[in-house]
Design a protein around this motif. Structure first.
Motif, PDB file in Angstrom:
ATOM      1  N   SER A 114       0.566  -1.199  -0.601  1.00 59.75           N
ATOM      2  CA  SER A 114      -0.099  -0.072   0.088  1.00 59.75           C
ATOM      3  C   SER A 114       1.133   1.195   0.303  1.00 59.75           C
ATOM      4  O   SER A 114       1.880   1.136   0.531  1.00 59.75           O
ATOM      5  N   MET A 115       0.139   2.673  -0.327  1.00 58.51           N
ATOM      6  CA  MET A 115       1.246   3.291  -0.126  1.00 58.51           C
ATOM      7  C   MET A 115       1.320   3.744   0.783  1.00 58.51           C
ATOM      8  O   MET A 115       2.370   4.981   1.620  1.00 58.51           O
ATOM      9  N   ARG A 116       0.391   3.283   2.102  1.00 57.22           N
ATOM     10  CA  ARG A 116       1.037   3.713   2.998  1.00 57.22           C
ATOM     11  C   ARG A 116       2.345   2.580   3.283  1.00 57.22           C
ATOM     12  O   ARG A 116       3.137   3.819   5.184  1.00 57.22           O
ATOM     13  N   ALA A 119       4.340  10.234  -0.385  1.00 56.94           N
ATOM     14  CA  ALA A 119       5.169   8.853  -1.587  1.00 56.94           C
ATOM     15  C   ALA A 119       3.536   8.256  -3.196  1.00 56.94           C
ATOM     16  O   ALA A 119       4.098   7.727  -3.796  1.00 56.94           O
ATOM     17  N   THR A 120       2.984   9.632  -2.915  1.00 56.91           N
ATOM     18  CA  THR A 120       2.057   9.354  -3.452  1.00 56.91           C
ATOM     19  C   THR A 120       2.582   9.751  -4.935  1.00 56.91           C
ATOM     20  O   THR A 120       2.586   8.700  -6.152  1.00 56.91           O
ATOM     21  N   ARG A 121       3.178  11.336  -4.923  1.00 59.23           N
ATOM     22  CA  ARG A 121       3.870  11.740  -6.248  1.00 59.23           C
ATOM     23  C   ARG A 121       5.500  11.240  -6.918  1.00 59.23           C
ATOM     24  O   ARG A 121       5.648  10.716  -7.569  1.00 59.23           O
ATOM     25  N   LEU A 122       5.889  10.267  -5.586  1.00 56.45           N
ATOM     26  CA  LEU A 122       6.826   9.233  -5.878  1.00 56.45           C
ATOM     27  C   LEU A 122       6.493   7.997  -6.910  1.00 56.45           C
ATOM     28  O   LEU A 122       6.748   8.490  -7.927  1.00 56.45           O
ATOM     29  N   VAL A 123       5.230   7.517  -6.411  1.00 61.16           N
ATOM     30  CA  VAL A 123       5.124   6.219  -7.260  1.00 61.16           C
ATOM     31  C   VAL A 123       4.858   7.094  -8.594  1.00 61.16           C
ATOM     32  O   VAL A 123       4.397   6.174  -9.091  1.00 61.16           O
ATOM     33  N   ASP A 124       4.005   8.127  -8.401  1.00 56.61           N
ATOM     34  CA  ASP A 124       3.223   8.460  -9.809  1.00 56.61           C
ATOM     35  C   ASP A 124       4.106   8.550 -10.265  1.00 56.61           C
ATOM     36  O   ASP A 124       4.376   7.902 -12.215  1.00 56.61           O
TER      37      ASP A 124
END
Length: 164
Positions: free
Chosen positions: A66-68, A81-86
């Motif tokens: 998960s992103m968390r 984390a979301t921006r990095l994974v994007d």
């Protein structure tokens, strides 16, 4: 408090052996991060942080994380984390998939390109770690040094607050 540490002025603070030791550790880490991170960027086209996420996902295997969980492992906000994974998804290194036990949740996992990049970057990274991190140390001290760093890392990790 400063009396207990034997520090009475700024000069004594700057010369305190524990402050100097920690400053050297931090300075070495920052310089090595720059040298090793730059090599990953030049030779593999990824940042050191992306490399760390590739390794985390490699350890996790399928179905992914998960992103968390990624945020917690890297001490990032979930937004960071979301921006990095994007960015990693746009580069084809990772993909989001539905969680098997919760169709509303998304998990992040390596793509074939992410797997290949993790392997290639690891080979580069290991050679640079040997060259810049281990070779400057006396060979008889290397194993103990690596173990001491593991202990410090785990101790500090255990003191961090867990994300909600």
């Amino acid at each position: 408090m400063s009396e207990q540490a034997g520090i009475r002025n700024a000069k004594e603070a700057a010369g305190h052996e524990l402050i100097l030791a920690f400053g050297r550790l931090q300075g070495a880490a920052n310089r090595l991060e720059y040298i090793l991170g730059r090599a990953l960027e030049v030779e593999c086209g990824i940042s050191h942080l992306m490399f760390e996420v590739l390794l985390i996902l490699g350890r996790a295997g399928t179905p992914g994380l998960s992103m968390r969980a990624i945020a917690q492992e890297q001490v990032l906000t979930t937004g960071g984390a979301t921006r990095l994974v994007d960015r990693m998804e746009a580069a084809g290194l990772v993909a989001r998939a539905e969680a098997p036990d919760d169709r509303r949740a998304k998990l992040v996992r390596l793509t074939a390109l992410g797997e290949e990049t993790a392997v290639r970057a690891s080979r580069v990274h290991v050679e640079n770690i040997k060259r810049y991190f281990m070779e400057p140390l006396p060979s008889e001290d290397r194993a103990r040094f690596a173990e001491d760093l593991r202990i410090l890392s785990h101790s500090a990790r255990d003191k961090l607050p867990r994300l909600p």
